[in-house]
Scaffold this motif. Sequence first.
Motif, PDB file in Angstrom:
ATOM      1  N   GLY A 290      -1.958  -2.242  -3.809  1.00 54.14           N
ATOM      2  CA  GLY A 290      -1.251  -0.992  -4.091  1.00 54.14           C
ATOM      3  C   GLY A 290      -2.070   0.001  -4.885  1.00 54.14           C
ATOM      4  N   LEU A 291      -3.124  -0.454  -5.535  1.00 57.70           N
ATOM      5  CA  LEU A 291      -3.960   0.435  -6.345  1.00 57.70           C
ATOM      6  C   LEU A 291      -5.168   0.946  -5.565  1.00 57.70           C
ATOM      7  CD1 LEU A 291      -4.721   1.645  -9.124  1.00 57.70           C
ATOM      8  CD2 LEU A 291      -5.900  -0.504  -9.618  1.00 57.70           C
TER       9      LEU A 291
ATOM     10  N   LEU B 167      -3.670   5.831 -11.344  1.00 55.63           N
ATOM     11  CA  LEU B 167      -3.728   4.422 -11.720  1.00 55.63           C
ATOM     12  C   LEU B 167      -2.398   3.707 -11.484  1.00 55.63           C
ATOM     13  CD1 LEU B 167      -5.766   4.586 -15.053  1.00 55.63           C
ATOM     14  CD2 LEU B 167      -6.538   3.770 -12.834  1.00 55.63           C
ATOM     15  N   ALA B 168      -1.411   4.422 -10.993  1.00 51.83           N
ATOM     16  CA  ALA B 168      -0.098   3.805 -10.801  1.00 51.83           C
ATOM     17  C   ALA B 168      -0.110   2.912  -9.560  1.00 51.83           C
ATOM     18  CB  ALA B 168       0.963   4.887 -10.643  1.00 51.83           C
ATOM     19  N   ASP B 169       0.457   1.748  -9.708  1.00 48.83           N
ATOM     20  CA  ASP B 169       0.675   0.863  -8.566  1.00 48.83           C
ATOM     21  C   ASP B 169       1.749  -0.141  -8.963  1.00 48.83           C
ATOM     22  OD1 ASP B 169      -0.686  -1.215  -9.994  1.00 48.83           O
ATOM     23  OD2 ASP B 169      -1.281  -2.061  -8.061  1.00 48.83           O
TER      24      ASP B 169
ATOM     25  N   ILE C  87      13.163   9.962  -8.701  1.00 54.15           N
ATOM     26  CA  ILE C  87      13.997   8.750  -8.698  1.00 54.15           C
ATOM     27  C   ILE C  87      14.062   8.140  -7.291  1.00 54.15           C
ATOM     28  CG2 ILE C  87      16.380   7.921  -8.945  1.00 54.15           C
ATOM     29  CD1 ILE C  87      16.671   9.911 -11.281  1.00 54.15           C
ATOM     30  N   LEU C  88      14.274   8.981  -6.270  1.00 50.90           N
ATOM     31  CA  LEU C  88      14.420   8.460  -4.898  1.00 50.90           C
ATOM     32  C   LEU C  88      13.119   7.828  -4.401  1.00 50.90           C
ATOM     33  CD1 LEU C  88      16.556  11.314  -3.261  1.00 50.90           C
ATOM     34  CD2 LEU C  88      17.315   9.036  -3.946  1.00 50.90           C
ATOM     35  N   LEU C  89      11.993   8.504  -4.644  1.00 49.28           N
ATOM     36  CA  LEU C  89      10.712   7.942  -4.207  1.00 49.28           C
ATOM     37  C   LEU C  89      10.393   6.664  -4.966  1.00 49.28           C
ATOM     38  CD1 LEU C  89       8.406  11.075  -3.736  1.00 49.28           C
ATOM     39  CD2 LEU C  89       9.839   9.912  -2.076  1.00 49.28           C
ATOM     40  N   SER C  90      10.760   6.628  -6.239  1.00 47.92           N
ATOM     41  CA  SER C  90      10.519   5.416  -7.030  1.00 47.92           C
ATOM     42  C   SER C  90      11.350   4.251  -6.513  1.00 47.92           C
ATOM     43  CB  SER C  90      10.842   5.672  -8.506  1.00 47.92           C
ATOM     44  OG  SER C  90      10.024   6.689  -9.018  1.00 47.92           O
ATOM     45  N   LEU C  91      12.612   4.524  -6.178  1.00 49.56           N
ATOM     46  CA  LEU C  91      13.471   3.467  -5.633  1.00 49.56           C
ATOM     47  C   LEU C  91      12.872   2.898  -4.350  1.00 49.56           C
ATOM     48  CD1 LEU C  91      17.067   4.937  -6.147  1.00 49.56           C
ATOM     49  CD2 LEU C  91      16.116   2.894  -7.231  1.00 49.56           C
ATOM     50  N   LEU C  92      12.352   3.791  -3.507  1.00 51.06           N
ATOM     51  CA  LEU C  92      11.746   3.338  -2.254  1.00 51.06           C
ATOM     52  C   LEU C  92      10.494   2.496  -2.528  1.00 51.06           C
ATOM     53  CD1 LEU C  92      11.518   3.318   0.798  1.00 51.06           C
ATOM     54  CD2 LEU C  92      10.452   5.588   0.699  1.00 51.06           C
ATOM     55  N   ALA C  93       9.663   2.949  -3.478  1.00 51.48           N
ATOM     56  CA  ALA C  93       8.453   2.194  -3.816  1.00 51.48           C
ATOM     57  C   ALA C  93       8.802   0.821  -4.387  1.00 51.48           C
ATOM     58  CB  ALA C  93       7.612   2.987  -4.817  1.00 51.48           C
ATOM     59  N   VAL C  94       9.792   0.770  -5.270  1.00 51.04           N
ATOM     60  CA  VAL C  94      10.219  -0.510  -5.852  1.00 51.04           C
ATOM     61  C   VAL C  94      10.772  -1.428  -4.769  1.00 51.04           C
ATOM     62  CG1 VAL C  94      11.885  -1.590  -7.404  1.00 51.04           C
ATOM     63  CG2 VAL C  94      10.668   0.464  -8.126  1.00 51.04           C
ATOM     64  N   PHE C  95      11.547  -0.865  -3.851  1.00 54.13           N
ATOM     65  CA  PHE C  95      12.135  -1.652  -2.752  1.00 54.13           C
ATOM     66  C   PHE C  95      11.042  -2.317  -1.912  1.00 54.13           C
ATOM     67  CE2 PHE C  95      13.478  -1.646   1.757  1.00 54.13           C
ATOM     68  CZ  PHE C  95      14.531  -2.548   1.685  1.00 54.13           C
ATOM     69  N   LEU C  96      10.024  -1.549  -1.509  1.00 48.40           N
ATOM     70  CA  LEU C  96       8.955  -2.092  -0.674  1.00 48.40           C
ATOM     71  C   LEU C  96       8.143  -3.148  -1.415  1.00 48.40           C
ATOM     72  CD1 LEU C  96       7.775   1.217   1.030  1.00 48.40           C
ATOM     73  CD2 LEU C  96       8.703  -0.774   2.206  1.00 48.40           C
ATOM     74  N   ALA C  97       7.883  -2.903  -2.698  1.00 44.57           N
ATOM     75  CA  ALA C  97       7.122  -3.887  -3.470  1.00 44.57           C
ATOM     76  C   ALA C  97       7.935  -5.147  -3.711  1.00 44.57           C
ATOM     77  CB  ALA C  97       6.693  -3.270  -4.804  1.00 44.57           C
ATOM     78  N   ALA C  98       9.227  -4.974  -3.987  1.00 42.91           N
ATOM     79  CA  ALA C  98      10.072  -6.123  -4.324  1.00 42.91           C
ATOM     80  C   ALA C  98      10.242  -7.073  -3.141  1.00 42.91           C
ATOM     81  CB  ALA C  98      11.441  -5.634  -4.821  1.00 42.91           C
TER      82      ALA C  98
ATOM     83  N   ALA D 129       0.830  -1.210   0.000  1.00 41.12           N
ATOM     84  CA  ALA D 129       0.000   0.000   0.000  1.00 41.12           C
ATOM     85  C   ALA D 129       0.866   1.262   0.000  1.00 41.12           C
ATOM     86  CB  ALA D 129      -0.925  -0.012   1.209  1.00 41.12           C
ATOM     87  N   ILE D 130       1.918   1.270   0.799  1.00 40.33           N
ATOM     88  CA  ILE D 130       2.824   2.431   0.803  1.00 40.33           C
ATOM     89  C   ILE D 130       3.473   2.594  -0.567  1.00 40.33           C
ATOM     90  CG2 ILE D 130       4.966   3.355   1.764  1.00 40.33           C
ATOM     91  CD1 ILE D 130       4.254   2.016   4.406  1.00 40.33           C
ATOM     92  N   SER D 131       3.894   1.461  -1.142  1.00 41.15           N
ATOM     93  CA  SER D 131       4.519   1.506  -2.467  1.00 41.15           C
ATOM     94  C   SER D 131       3.571   2.118  -3.493  1.00 41.15           C
ATOM     95  CB  SER D 131       4.919   0.078  -2.885  1.00 41.15           C
ATOM     96  OG  SER D 131       5.439   0.074  -4.191  1.00 41.15           O
ATOM     97  N   GLY D 132       2.297   1.700  -3.470  1.00 43.44           N
ATOM     98  CA  GLY D 132       1.320   2.256  -4.406  1.00 43.44           C
ATOM     99  C   GLY D 132       1.111   3.745  -4.193  1.00 43.44           C
ATOM    100  N   ALA D 133       1.020   4.165  -2.925  1.00 41.31           N
ATOM    101  CA  ALA D 133       0.811   5.587  -2.627  1.00 41.31           C
ATOM    102  C   ALA D 133       1.983   6.432  -3.135  1.00 41.31           C
ATOM    103  CB  ALA D 133       0.624   5.778  -1.124  1.00 41.31           C
TER     104      ALA D 133
END
Length: 329
Positions: free
Chosen positions: A260-261, A88-90, A236-247, A74-78
Amino acid sequence: MISKSRSGTIVIVTFMLAIVAGIIAIGLGSVTITIPEILKVLFSSSDIGVHDTIIWDIRLPRVLLAMIIGANIAISGALLQAVMGNPLADPGLTGVTSGAAVCVLVIMLAAPEYTQFIPIAAFIGGLIAATIVYSLAWRRNGISPITIILSGVAVNALCGGGIGYLSIIYSDRLPSAVQWLNGSLAAKGNNALFMVFPYAIVGWILSIFAIRKANIIRLGDQVASNLGENVNRIRILLSLLAVFLAAISVAAIGMIGFVGLVVPHMARLLVGSNYKYLLPMSMALGALVLLLADTGGRTLFSPTEIPAGILMAVIGAPCFLYLMRRKAF
């Protein structure tokens, strides 16, 4: 406009609901355990027999794992919705989940002796998928919301092909990975919990520091630039964090859709768009939603167990359509 005090109260109540739901979920199953018995086992230093084993070795790790994974996704989606300026991003629609899944599946099927590297492989896979999607969607004046979804669909299709190929050439080993592919928490014990918990703590701490940047970037690139912020670096930094949590979530239990959606949208309806409240609300609501999905999956049709990923797809799709009908997007 939702007042700050009301938003804070809603967040706290949701966290408390998640904790209560977790305690109730521990008591549900083939052996029913009452809440007083659960509390006695949790807060007693002496061994209380079979209930002690059921709670500490089976149900408590599973409940905590469901809540942690739900919060992560959920955090990653937000965060992705703030970064991409796209409701629509998640992690699922942008290819992060499927990219991580391909790399995890490579290790699970082709190199099972290296399972300790699954979290790293998931992060690399998610990062590659996100990079491809960003590259395809990037325009001179920023990211195109429509193109990023179309790029995500293409990357998802490509990763789906990779998963299908791996399933065919390693068909003799596939049964061991089927539960994981469907986002199941069955047989997930302390090992899975201890694997994902340290990474989740790091992600949550970084998310606290990301709140201000998420609030700035959601105002738009022009406003963020006028405030003296480096928009691309924030993105870039927020995306890295979102990818990290999802991965790390994919690495632990497989692919879970719609959390996440849908959850960030539900959170936004309850507490507004200020990430100071939206991020913890998404965290609490994500934990609660995935916990309910997993508990329902293992109890509603017992002794048959339905993976949480399948139940989330069944529940999440109508919720998504309802929100779209209400023009929440």
